[in-house]
Design a protein around this motif. Structure first.
Motif, PDB file in Angstrom:
ATOM      1  N   VAL A 122       0.835  -1.192   0.000  1.00  0.00           N
ATOM      2  CA  VAL A 122       0.000   0.000   0.000  1.00  0.00           C
ATOM      3  C   VAL A 122       0.877   1.251   0.000  1.00  0.00           C
ATOM      4  CG1 VAL A 122      -1.731   1.296   1.323  1.00  0.00           C
ATOM      5  CG2 VAL A 122      -1.822  -1.202   1.270  1.00  0.00           C
ATOM      6  N   THR A 123       0.541   2.203  -0.862  1.00  0.00           N
ATOM      7  CA  THR A 123       1.175   3.521  -0.841  1.00  0.00           C
ATOM      8  C   THR A 123       0.242   4.453  -0.089  1.00  0.00           C
ATOM      9  OG1 THR A 123       2.293   3.114  -2.939  1.00  0.00           O
ATOM     10  CG2 THR A 123       2.070   5.410  -2.243  1.00  0.00           C
ATOM     11  N   LEU A 124       0.706   4.952   1.037  1.00  0.00           N
ATOM     12  CA  LEU A 124      -0.118   5.815   1.884  1.00  0.00           C
ATOM     13  C   LEU A 124      -0.172   7.225   1.302  1.00  0.00           C
ATOM     14  CD1 LEU A 124       1.226   4.638   5.346  1.00  0.00           C
ATOM     15  CD2 LEU A 124      -0.899   3.952   4.230  1.00  0.00           C
ATOM     16  N   GLN A 125      -1.346   7.855   1.403  1.00  0.00           N
ATOM     17  CA  GLN A 125      -1.547   9.210   0.900  1.00  0.00           C
ATOM     18  C   GLN A 125      -1.502  10.184   2.075  1.00  0.00           C
ATOM     19  OE1 GLN A 125      -1.696   9.740  -2.391  1.00  0.00           O
ATOM     20  NE2 GLN A 125      -1.405   7.533  -2.550  1.00  0.00           N
ATOM     21  N   PRO A 126      -0.816  11.315   1.916  1.00  0.00           N
ATOM     22  CA  PRO A 126      -0.775  12.303   3.004  1.00  0.00           C
ATOM     23  C   PRO A 126      -2.191  12.762   3.349  1.00  0.00           C
ATOM     24  CG  PRO A 126       0.828  12.839   1.299  1.00  0.00           C
ATOM     25  CD  PRO A 126      -0.027  11.723   0.762  1.00  0.00           C
TER      26      PRO A 126
END
Length: 149
Positions: A122-126
């Protein structure tokens, strides 16, 4: 007749091939970008910081995964299961060798399955800045209270 008795231990040992060779559990891995997030599941299992692994999750489980990290949006993901290549091979071994009991055991205990996705990447979003939203709400409230002519 002696040959049959000599082969009996081999046949018995090979029943439930997937259960013996793969087991009924597997490690579930979570990787995030950036790393350092906390992971919790609907199964009550957790790990942190990412990348991390939760050992011994039943292969036939279906659950949700929640990933949280300060400064980033919290995300939730579904994990399910499917027939794996290794599990299918174990099941085929049961059928070929006549291990009907082993085939039933493998099919019912989840040894032929695998968790998907695994690993979960998973690429976390700010997270949106909370400060930016607060003034806009204050301005709207002030305008609503202002007298109109």
């Amino acid at each position: 007749m002696k040959k049959i008795f000599a082969l009996l231990p081999v046949v018995v040992a090979l029943t439930a091939c997937a259960t013996v060779t793969r087991g009924t559990t597997e490690a579930f891995v979570v990787e995030t970008t950036p790393s350092g997030a906390s992971v919790t599941t609907s199964l009550g299992l957790s790990c942190s910081p990412t990348p991390c692994a939760i050992p011994k999750v039943k292969r036939e489980s279906e659950f949700t995964v929640t990933i949280a990290k300060e400064g980033f949006e919290t995300t939730t993901h579904n994990v399910t299961h499917q027939m794996s290549g290794g599990g299918g091979a174990g099941m085929a071994g049961n059928v070929i060798l006549g291990g009907g009991i082993g085939a039933l055991v493998d099919a019912n205990n989840g040894a032929t399955q695998e968790l998907v996705p695994n690993p979960l990447r998973v690429t976390l979003q700010p997270a949106a800045p909370a400060v930016a939203a607060a003034p806009a709400a204050s301005e709207a409230a002030a305008m609503a209270e202002a007298p109109t002519s």
